[in-house]
Scaffold this active site. Structure first.
Site, PDB file in Angstrom:
ATOM      1  CB  CYS A  61       2.397  -3.246   7.540  1.00 31.80           C
ATOM      2  SG  CYS A  61       3.048  -4.211   5.851  1.00 31.80           S
ATOM      3  CG  ASP A  92       9.312  -3.458   2.601  1.00 28.51           C
ATOM      4  OD1 ASP A  92       9.080  -3.354   2.332  1.00 28.51           O
ATOM      5  OD2 ASP A  92      11.505  -3.691   2.910  1.00 28.51           O
ATOM      6  CD  GLU A  94       0.942   1.050  10.721  1.00 35.07           C
ATOM      7  OE1 GLU A  94       1.969   1.186  11.256  1.00 35.07           O
ATOM      8  OE2 GLU A  94       1.377   0.127   9.648  1.00 35.07           O
TER       9      GLU A  94
HETATM   10  P1  NAD Z   1       9.191  -1.173  15.317  1.00 33.08           P
HETATM   11  O1  NAD Z   1       9.554  -0.157  14.795  1.00 33.08           O
HETATM   12  O2  NAD Z   1       8.682  -0.503  16.498  1.00 33.08           O
HETATM   13  O3  NAD Z   1       9.976  -2.120  15.280  1.00 33.08           O
HETATM   14  C1  NAD Z   1      10.808  -3.064  14.395  1.00 33.08           C
HETATM   15  C2  NAD Z   1      12.468  -3.297  14.974  1.00 33.08           C
HETATM   16  O4  NAD Z   1      13.128  -2.258  15.218  1.00 33.08           O
HETATM   17  C3  NAD Z   1      12.252  -3.850  15.961  1.00 33.08           C
HETATM   18  O5  NAD Z   1      12.583  -4.896  15.812  1.00 33.08           O
HETATM   19  C4  NAD Z   1      12.909  -3.012  17.148  1.00 33.08           C
HETATM   20  O6  NAD Z   1      13.343  -4.090  18.496  1.00 33.08           O
HETATM   21  C5  NAD Z   1      13.718  -1.879  16.267  1.00 33.08           C
HETATM   22  N1  NAD Z   1      14.341  -0.738  16.781  1.00 33.08           N
HETATM   23  C6  NAD Z   1      13.114  -0.227  17.677  1.00 33.08           C
HETATM   24  N2  NAD Z   1      13.873   1.402  17.886  1.00 33.08           N
HETATM   25  C7  NAD Z   1      14.877   1.055  16.847  1.00 33.08           C
HETATM   26  C8  NAD Z   1      16.097   1.785  16.660  1.00 33.08           C
HETATM   27  N3  NAD Z   1      16.220   2.998  17.085  1.00 33.08           N
HETATM   28  N4  NAD Z   1      17.078   1.438  15.694  1.00 33.08           N
HETATM   29  C9  NAD Z   1      17.318   0.331  15.497  1.00 33.08           C
HETATM   30  N5  NAD Z   1      16.259  -0.411  15.448  1.00 33.08           N
HETATM   31  C10 NAD Z   1      15.287  -0.308  16.014  1.00 33.08           C
HETATM   32  O7  NAD Z   1       7.895  -2.025  14.974  1.00 33.08           O
HETATM   33  P2  NAD Z   1       7.110  -3.061  15.388  1.00 33.08           P
HETATM   34  O8  NAD Z   1       6.597  -1.993  16.588  1.00 33.08           O
HETATM   35  O9  NAD Z   1       7.551  -4.208  15.615  1.00 33.08           O
HETATM   36  O10 NAD Z   1       5.920  -3.411  14.406  1.00 33.08           O
HETATM   37  C11 NAD Z   1       4.903  -2.880  13.827  1.00 33.08           C
HETATM   38  C12 NAD Z   1       5.625  -2.064  12.494  1.00 33.08           C
HETATM   39  O11 NAD Z   1       5.670  -2.292  11.242  1.00 33.08           O
HETATM   40  C13 NAD Z   1       3.962  -1.002  12.404  1.00 33.08           C
HETATM   41  O12 NAD Z   1       4.420   0.346  11.287  1.00 33.08           O
HETATM   42  C14 NAD Z   1       4.129  -2.122  10.358  1.00 33.08           C
HETATM   43  O13 NAD Z   1       3.256  -1.358   9.582  1.00 33.08           O
HETATM   44  C15 NAD Z   1       5.826  -2.311  10.309  1.00 33.08           C
HETATM   45  N6  NAD Z   1       5.407  -3.360   9.131  1.00 33.08           N
HETATM   46  C16 NAD Z   1       5.406  -3.024   7.990  1.00 33.08           C
HETATM   47  C17 NAD Z   1       6.092  -3.699   6.605  1.00 33.08           C
HETATM   48  C18 NAD Z   1       6.177  -4.032   5.763  1.00 33.08           C
HETATM   49  O14 NAD Z   1       6.406  -5.143   4.737  1.00 33.08           O
HETATM   50  N7  NAD Z   1       5.429  -2.899   5.025  1.00 33.08           N
HETATM   51  C19 NAD Z   1       5.660  -5.323   7.585  1.00 33.08           C
HETATM   52  C20 NAD Z   1       5.079  -5.784   8.092  1.00 33.08           C
HETATM   53  C21 NAD Z   1       5.362  -4.884   9.442  1.00 33.08           C
END
Ligand code: NAD
Length: 470
Positions: free
Chosen positions: A277, A243, A371
């Protein structure tokens, strides 16, 4: 209260969790490292056996009781969301309500969705057979969540996973892990055996190690594209649910209710300080009403109160960090250099970034193509529906879109032609109901959330077929 960090009790490093508005430390959690994954897996392995053996009524009871208790303590959950993620009180309260609903839907799913009778006699030559398929747990699921909905997005993974009889290692965002930990504590208090959910708080290195573990059957990830790509590369042969981000278009046609469209688009663009998002990022407005829409939209956006999310009077709270606000400022600055015109906002104080509206944004700019995930929105005049749809479909990924029109034919034509996982008619892109299938079209998106759909993804069918010998 139970200790959801049971598995990491002997790890001494700590992560400090900050209030993004004033920078105060609101809590610390134990930091789990990649080297601790072996220990996490040991606990989760026990959870796999225990959860699969829990009868469906029991999984359902636990989820329902947790939902009831969270509803009872809604104010304290909302306060925590406001403190760690910077959502305003109203936004945080709504998230708690949705979390309660997500858990209740999961409780229903545990009872309801156990499998189906298979019509073997529908195929010539199979008349002698009878049977069914059951929905069996996958086993161990790793759930990785972002900071922006720190409670409900976690519930969207834990609820369906538990309903389906799975164990979970949950890695919440290191920026806002407290709501997730509190949710897990409430599940334990409601009777969930502690080995079924293991919370592991840490950063990317921990995430990578979890993703790579061979005995994990599924990664359920919500977050950004870059992380999603890393995870897909590191996961090997396991199920992935992705997602990811959005860049939602909302079309506003001349025959719509203009006042409703303006109000809804302002809310859609700036809810949760744009860290949403499905937030509206590009408003595609028919040129005949462009000036009037712009005037009303900018007037309403300029009135939004930006600041302390704990005050009832605040409309736009801080972003997750000053760094995130600086990134937004930079993307807007680049768009301005490429010829965009600023209509309001673009003022930053710490993590607070004022509701920012631009027009004349280049379709080559990052602001148009990517985004922005910030309180920033682009206004763009369009000649009519065809051009609006062409612009709507320009980015190579999409989650939701919206259209305002009183012409049913145009609404349905847009719904058919816009490539997105959900089209909201007479609403901005920012609408989600927790039972509906939720996910993106085009690049990157894999699977659907929405309780029933996640539950089905988190279970595997097993066929039982009886051959009647006489
Ligand atoms: P992010 O991708 O930076 O982090 C998300 C999670 O992934 C965190 O827990 C982080 O620690 C972990 N992570 C980071 N690097 C990793 C790796 N290499 N391997 C495994 N895990 C890792 O996202 P964010 O900044 O926390 O959130 C914002 C993003 O989330 C935006 O792009 C937003 O659109 C998206 N989002 C999507 C939805 C949806 O349902 N489609 C909902 C909410 C947010």
């Amino acid at each position: 209260m139970a200790n959801s960090n049971l598995a990491i009790a002997n790890v001494c490093d700590q992560i400090e969790v900050f209030n993004p508005f004033d920078g105060s430390i609101i809590g610390t959690v134990k930091e789990v490292h990649a080297a601790d994954v072996k220990m996490l897996l040991e606990q989760a392995r026990i959870g796999v056996q225990i959860c699969a053996a829990l009868p469906r009524y029991r999984r359902s009871q636990i989820l329902e009781l947790a939902a009831q208790n969270i509803e009872r303590d809604a104010k304290s959950f909302a306060k925590l969301i406001t403190q760690e993620a910077g959502k305003t009180v109203k936004q945080a309260e709504k998230e708690v309500k949705r979390c309660v609903n997500t858990l209740r839907l999961s409780a229903d799913e545990a009872r309801r969705n156990a499998g189906e009778v298979l019509p073997f006699d529908a195929y010539e030559g199979s008349e002698s057979r009878q049977g069914w398929f059951s929905r069996e747990p996958l086993g161990l699921i790793v759930a990785i969540t972002p900071y922006n909905d720190p409670l409900n997005l976690v519930a969207h993974k834990l609820g369906p996973a538990i309903a389906g009889g799975n164990a979970v290692i949950l890695k919440p965002s290191e920026l806002a892990p407290l709501s997730a930990i509190k949710l897990v504590d409430y599940l334990f208090e409601a009777g969930l055996p502690q080995s079924v959910v293991t919370v592991a708080t840490g950063g990317a290195e921990l995430g990578k190690a979890l993703v790579a573990s061979r005995e994990v059957r599924m990664i359920s990830f919500t977050g950004g594209f870059v992380t999603g790509e890393h995870i897909a590369r590191g996961a090997g042969l396991k199920k992935l649910a992705m997602d990811l981000g959005g860049n939602a278009p909302v079309i506003v046609l001349e025959d719509c209710d203009l006042e409703a469209a303006v109000e809804s688009c302002v809310s859609g663009a700036f809810w949760a300080a744009g860290q949403n998002c499905i937030g509206a990022q590009r408003l595609l407005i028919q040129e005949t009403i462009y000036e009037e829409f712009r005037e009303r939209f900018v007037a309403l956006s300029s009135k939004l109160v930006v600041g302390n999310p704990a005050l009832e009077s605040t409309d736009v709270g801080p972003m997750i960090s000053a760094q995130a606000a600086m990134n937004a400022e930079k993307v807007v600055g680049e768009a301005l250099q490429q010829g965009a015109k600023l209509l309001c906002g673009h003022l930053r104080e710490g993590a607070c970034y004022a509701a920012t509206v631009l027009e004349n944004v280049s379709h080559n700019s990052l602001l148009w193509c990517n985004e922005v995930f910030a309180p920033v929105v682009v206004l763009e005049p369009v000649t009519g529906l065809d051009e609006a749809i062409a612009f709507a479909n320009e980015p190579d990924y999409s989650l939701h879109a919206g259209i305002f029109t009183n012409d049913l034919n145009k609404a349905l034509s847009a719904a058919r032609r816009i490539e997105a996982g959900g089209i909201m008619i007479n609403d901005s892109s920012d609408y989600r109901f927790d039972a509906m299938p939720f996910g993106g079209f085009k690049y990157g998106s894999l699977g659907r959330e929405g309780v029933r759909f996640a539950y089905e993804d988190m279970t595997q069918p097993k066929v039982i077929c009886i051959n009647k010998l006489n």
